[in-house]
Design a protein around this motif. Structure first.
Motif: not given
Lengths: 621, 197
Positions: A345-348, B79-82, B106-107, B115-118
């Protein structure tokens, strides 16, 4: 025809479906090509514009582009017109009568469906138009076929004197694949031959063309049964067979490589009898089509027993992952269970406005004006409906902001009496279909405050030119629309028209507050260019003085993606209420110094990133 | 030639050069005679949205899109996209991740958390992950767009063909853009090759 020019050893090009269409137009000897930009079809005309032998233009809207192509076809030359699916709605008035006139020079209409709505306000199946207008449809499955079928479309168009639709979807337009060109042909225009019974569609003439159209349907049906554009891939596993077209063909091949497939390239009118025969050779027949069950319905009506949308979705793109499970279940085959990595689950990450976009200041102001109903339109500024502005209340279709605002004004209930009705529209959208709405407002004494966001480009599709930019498709100087004069000509009082720099927020605010109070139409024109275009000049970037930042987070209301939050804190105010603080920094490498964020920053914590003062400049000298 | 289709997923956000990197991978495979398809949804790519580019090559490629669980390699520019696209990898798939994080508005405005430590999350999910701050290195080299060539270097020794093929495609792409830029891109490529090895 000239002999083939010597070519390099590797004839394999790696190009998109859109580029393949452009190359096909070039190699078919097309003389005129016209379009209005729209995802996913935009690049077709951009590629065509590189070919000097083709006259190509950005037209004002899709209806105009089709009519330009129709005129060229009547003149006996080959013509191409390209649009996205919703553009076809705009063009349909001309289209529905052109079917009675037919084509003289080959006339090909390329319609690109944004299946899955990557950048559109709806999802439509353009194959309906072929049924509606009695016109043939070709459906390529990849870039190579986009090339070949567009070439073939010109032959069909002239053989049967019929406009031909080439239906694309995003997965054809934007997928790159290997394309090899075939021998180019030259086309000599036959010239315009007066024929009022065919070209002047008054009732007496049009009536006589309808039987021709019906007879043409029958001829095209026979052609569909014989053409090589339709073919059968024989398969060893006859537990299930498929009828499919377009991008879905390859999804089927990926999922069931051993199954027999009836591949439709010429998909309308469909070769129903050939499919009936094919159905007899397989245990079960599944129609795989994006989006609507068109062929499925026709086959069922003809008494062919098929599966289709009872198994597969009517919305969105198909894919092997969508097709495989229900069809496997149908033939009683177990679905291979593989251990998948779980989905995190990741932010949009919704699309945002660009760093320093002139719209940022406009939406900041709009989000701070109270008591509004804001009617929006199609373009980058549609993003104003999102965070942090939440400053758009409606979006329907190109140009609708104005006419919908007129209806919101005239239809207002008692409880809305004190509401201010606003419309927001961009320059290119205004010229496409918004001018009529403005004229309707002024003619019918509406009370709407209009924000005309003139950024001199069709921004959302990548900054293409329009009559507002003063440049044409080829980047050549041409006339540039004077919006002030245009709005005046459309009936807005000169004193109700204001031109404002959207980076000067206090002035914009003042103009907005003043005009919403005036009970008549007014237009506020903003005049700064799209940051994606060459007209935009970057300024020195900014940074945040961390010692001064109080965490008030006012700057975040601008919505600039270069402003980042470093840390958050919750403090308790003297009245006992909790307040969230957000301490920010600026991504200096992304910032282009528009200064919008400095305006709401009370402690003046946002300062130039590099200390280039006048004194430094003198010292350097 | 390998008989299987190789699936490479390139992910990131608009403006990072995801599509250029995918193009270079695709043309490299094409130069070796493979059938190649490449797809992405690019309509909003310039607006900071998610960009994914699918590159598939082999003797014959049908569908252009890589399905969940089918990617051999993932080249992730953020990293979040990963983390978001990890489920597209095969169980034994490999992820090369630029650890330079980019938070969307949005963040920033507090609607969602980053996310923490992706990278650690990915490893816990069983993804073989190689990570490096290519974004910072690109900035240090003088241009954040060089992240593209660093990431291509990262993947260059993991492909069913020699790294030199990618380097040749890189040269073809930048040869008309000046000696200095070409040299810088090759430097970035070598940096990525070493840093991710």
């Amino acid at each position: 025809m000239n002999a083939a020019e010597p070519r390099s050893a590797d004839l394999r090009q790696f190009i998109s479906g859109n580029e393949a269409i452009a190359q096909a137009a070039r190699d078919a000897g097309v003389k005129v090509a016209a379009a209005y930009p729209g995802t996913p079809s935009t690049e077709i005309l951009e590629y065509v514009s590189q070919y000097p032998d083709i006259y190509s233009e950005w037209s004002i809207n899709e209806k105009v582009s089709l009519e330009v192509a129709i005129g060229a076809s009547m003149a006996g030359s080959r013509a191409l017109c390209a649009m996205k699916h919703v553009g076809m709605n705009v063009a349909s008035d001309a289209f529905m009568t052109q079917t009675l006139v037919g084509a003289v020079g080959g006339l090909v209409i390329v319609v690109a469906d944004d299946v899955g709505l990557s950048s559109s306000q709806n999802e439509q199946d353009s194959r309906y138009w072929g049924r509606f207008a009695h016109l043939p449809i070709l459906e390529p499955s990849d870039a190579q076929e986009a090339y070949e079928m567009t070439r073939a479309a010109y032959g069909i168009s002239e053989q049967f004197e019929v406009p031909v639709i080439v239906r694309l979807t995003t997965r054809i337009c934007h997928v790159k694949g290997v394309v090899i060109n075939s021998e180019p042909e030259s086309h000599t225009g036959t010239g315009f031959k007066k024929d009022p019974a065919r070209f002047v569609m008054v009732p007496g003439n049009a009536k006589n063309r309808i039987p021709m159209m019906m007879a043409r349907d029958e001829t095209l049906k026979s052609f569909a049964a014989d053409t090589e554009l339709n073919r059968i891939d024989s398969g060893s596993d006859t537990r299930v067979g498929f009828v499919t077209s377009g991008a879905a063909y390859y999804h089927v091949k990926e999922s069931f490589p051993d199954a027999p497939v009836f591949k439709l390239g010429f998909s309308h009118p469909a070769p129903i009898e050939s499919i009936r025969t094919f159905a007899g050779d397989v245990e079960k027949l599944v129609v795989v089509e994006e989006v609507e069950p068109l062929l499925e319905t026709e086959l069922r009506a003809a008494g062919v027993d098929v599966y289709g949308k009872d198994l597969l979705p009517k919305i969105g793109e198909l894919s092997p992952a969508v097709i495989t499970p229900p069809v496997s279940k149908l033939i009683g085959e177990a679905i291979a269970e593989s251990e998948l990595i779980p989905t995190a689950q990741v932010f949009p990450r919704p699309p945002t406005m660009c760093v320093a976009c002139p719209h940022l200041g406009i939406y900041y102001c709009l989000s701070h004006v109270k008591n509004t109903i804001i009617s929006g339109d199609i373009g980058c500024y549609t993003l104003g409906a999102g965070h942090p502005w939440n400053a758009l209340d409606t979006t329907i279709s190109m140009g609708a902001s104005l006419s919908v605002a007129q209806g919101l004004d005239k239809g207002r209930a008692e409880c809305d009496e004190n509401k201010n009705v606003l419309a927001v529209i961009g320059d290119s959208t205004f010229l496409h279909m918004g001018m009529q709405g403005l004229l309707d407002i002024t003619y019918n004494k509406g009370n709407v405050t209009i924000l005309l966001l003139d950024n001199r480009a069709v921004g959302m599709t990548g900054g293409q030119d329009a009559p507002s930019s003063g440049l044409n498709l080829h980047g050549e100087q041409t006339m540039q629309v004077d919006f002030r004069k245009l709005c005046e000509a459309l009936g807005v009082k000169p004193e109700r028209i204001h031109e404002v720099n959207p980076y000067e927020m206090p002035i914009l605010f003042k103009a907005l507050r003043q005009e919403v109070k005036v009970p008549e139409p007014s237009v506020i024109i903003t005049n700064q260019p799209c940051v994606l275009t060459e007209r935009y000049s970057k300024l020195p970037p900014l940074k945040v003085d961390a010692d001064k930042c109080t965490g008030c987070s006012n700057c975040l209301d601008i919505g600039c993606p270069a402003i980042l939050v470093d840390r958050r804190e919750t403090v308790v105010k003297p009245n006992g209420k909790e307040k969230e603080l957000a301490f920010v920094s600026i991504d200096t490498a992304a910032c282009t110094g528009c200064n919008l964020c400095t305006k709401p920053c009370a402690p003046d914590a946002i300062i130039p990133a590099y200390n280039v003062t006048k004194i430094d400049a003198v010292e350097i000298k | 030639m390998n008989n299987e289709v190789t699936n490479i997923l390139v992910v990131g956000i608009g403006g990072q050069g995801v599509m250029t990197a995918a193009d270079i991978l695709a043309t490299s495979a094409l130069s070796l005679g493979y059938d190649v398809k490449k797809t992405e949804v690019a309509g909003m790519a310039q607006r900071g949205g998610v960009v994914t580019s699918h590159v598939r090559f082999g003797p014959k490629v049908y569908s252009p899109a890589i399905q969940a669980g089918d990617a051999d390699l993932m080249l992730a520019f953020e990293p979040a996209e990963a983390l978001r696209w990890s489920s597209h990898l095969k169980g034994d798939g490999l992820a090369m991740v630029n650890t330079f994080a980019q938070e969307p508005p949005v963040v920033s405005i507090g609607l969602f958390d980053y996310p923490d430590e992706p990278i650690e999350k990915m490893r816990k999910m069983g993804v073989e992950t190689h990570d490096y701050n290519a974004g910072q290195s690109a900035i240090d080299l003088g241009d954040r767009r060089l992240v593209n060539s660093i990431m291509l270097g990262a993947i260059s020794d993991r492909l069913p063909f020699p790294a030199g093929t990618i380097e040749n495609s890189l040269t073809a792409r930048f040869k008309n853009k000046g000696e200095a830029l070409l040299a810088l891109n090759h430097q970035a490529f070598e940096l990525g090759r070493k840093a991710f090895s």
